[in-house]
Write a protein that holds these residues in place. Structure first.
Motif: not given
Length: 312
Positions: A117-123, A165-168
């Motif tokens: 869920a966290g990864a989905t929201s970030v993307l 920038r900074g996404m990874f």
């Protein structure tokens, strides 16, 4: 669960999550701005320095400046939190084994669902997080004049790649952060709900807040260095641009350093403490925000009559 029931649950989680995120982040926005200013500088953090910075902002920019960048934060956090809470419920449902109700399986599912869920929201919302950080580090010199202007200026100067920038490091950090926060909160809440059900009493709000605060403290302590690195990546070139603008020099765009380069640079110039700069302030801000968020989310779901005792 029927399709209609699942749609209703998803919609409820989306609305409740968006409101919860907005309430929580607005409550701690002043502390968040002070934390970001320390994260992106080489100045050593201490509570006296944090208080000094807080009052400097009020004196030089006005009390409203404590919420600088909050419009970008609201534009980001409402869809971010809405997606996070909604997809957490949906991932739990998808991961639930049809032939098992084992508690161990449930605990693992909660961690995995929280991470996903966290990864989905970030993307889906990352560029708004980037804009919020850049707006927050502006002091008396302004490069961006609002969220819309920030997007247009950044696109002209840095192109599409600038928005990543900074996404990874954000994704690397959100996987354990999302998993730990949802796992900790849900596990403690469900144990308390079972006890409350036996006694015929509702779970009090202060317990929900306490469970959320503990979940936030555990998750952020485990992932904080990545938060420092991502903030540096988001703002490094932008801060140099602001400095050039303040000094009347020509703006020269700085080559973006990698996550590893920034990590090693912090270690070399500031030591291991540099990776945890602002963590003590975050131990105040973070647990309060997470506690408010989880409590508000549960409260909104109860208002919309969603059963807390459905399988977890």
């Amino acid at each position: 669960m029927s399709e209609e029931s699942n749609f209703r649950q998803a919609t409820t989680s989306f609305v409740a999550g968006g409101i919860a995120g907005a309430v929580a982040k607005s409550a701690v926005a002043p502390l968040e701005r002070v934390k970001i200013l320390f994260q992106v500088s080489s100045e050593r953090f201490s509570f006296p320095r944090a208080y000094k910075e807080l009052f400097r902002i009020i004196h030089e920019e006005g009390i409203h400046a404590l919420w600088k960048g909050n419009s970008a934060m609201m534009a980001r956090i409402m869809p971010y939190a809405a997606l996070q809470y909604m997809t957490f419920d949906q991932y739990k449902r998808l991961l639930r084994p049809s032939d098992s109700q084992s508690e161990d399986v449930g605990k693992a599912r909660r961690f995995i669902a929280g991470s996903m869920a966290g990864a989905t929201s970030v993307l889906f919302t990352y560029p708004l997080d980037l804009m919020r950080a850049r707006l927050a580090v502006q002091t008396t010199v302004r490069r961006y004049h609002g969220l819309g202007h920030a997007f247009m200026t950044m696109y002209k100067e840095e192109g599409y790649r600038g928005f990543t920038r900074g996404m990874f490091p954000t994704l690397v950090g959100i996987v354990p952060y999302g998993g730990l926060s949802f796992f900790t909160y849900e596990t403690m809440k469900l144990l308390a709900l079972e006890e409350s059900k036996k006694d015929g009493k509702a779970l009090p709000s202060w317990k929900r807040f306490l469970f959320g605060a503990l979940a936030g403290a555990v998750a952020q302590s485990a992932t904080y260095p990545l938060d420092v690195v991502r903030r540096r990546m988001q703002t490094e070139s932008f801060i140099k641009t602001l400095q050039a603008q303040q000094q009347g020099r020509a703006v020269v765009h700085v080559l973006q350093r990698s996550m590893t380069d920034i990590f090693m640079h912090i270690l070399h110039t500031e030591g291991i403490r540099g990776l945890f700069k602002g963590l003590t302030l975050n131990w105040i801000k973070g647990p309060i925000a997470v506690g408010i968020s989880f409590t508000t989310f549960d409260f909104m779901k109860m208002l919309m009559a969603v059963d807390e005792f459905q399988p977890q």
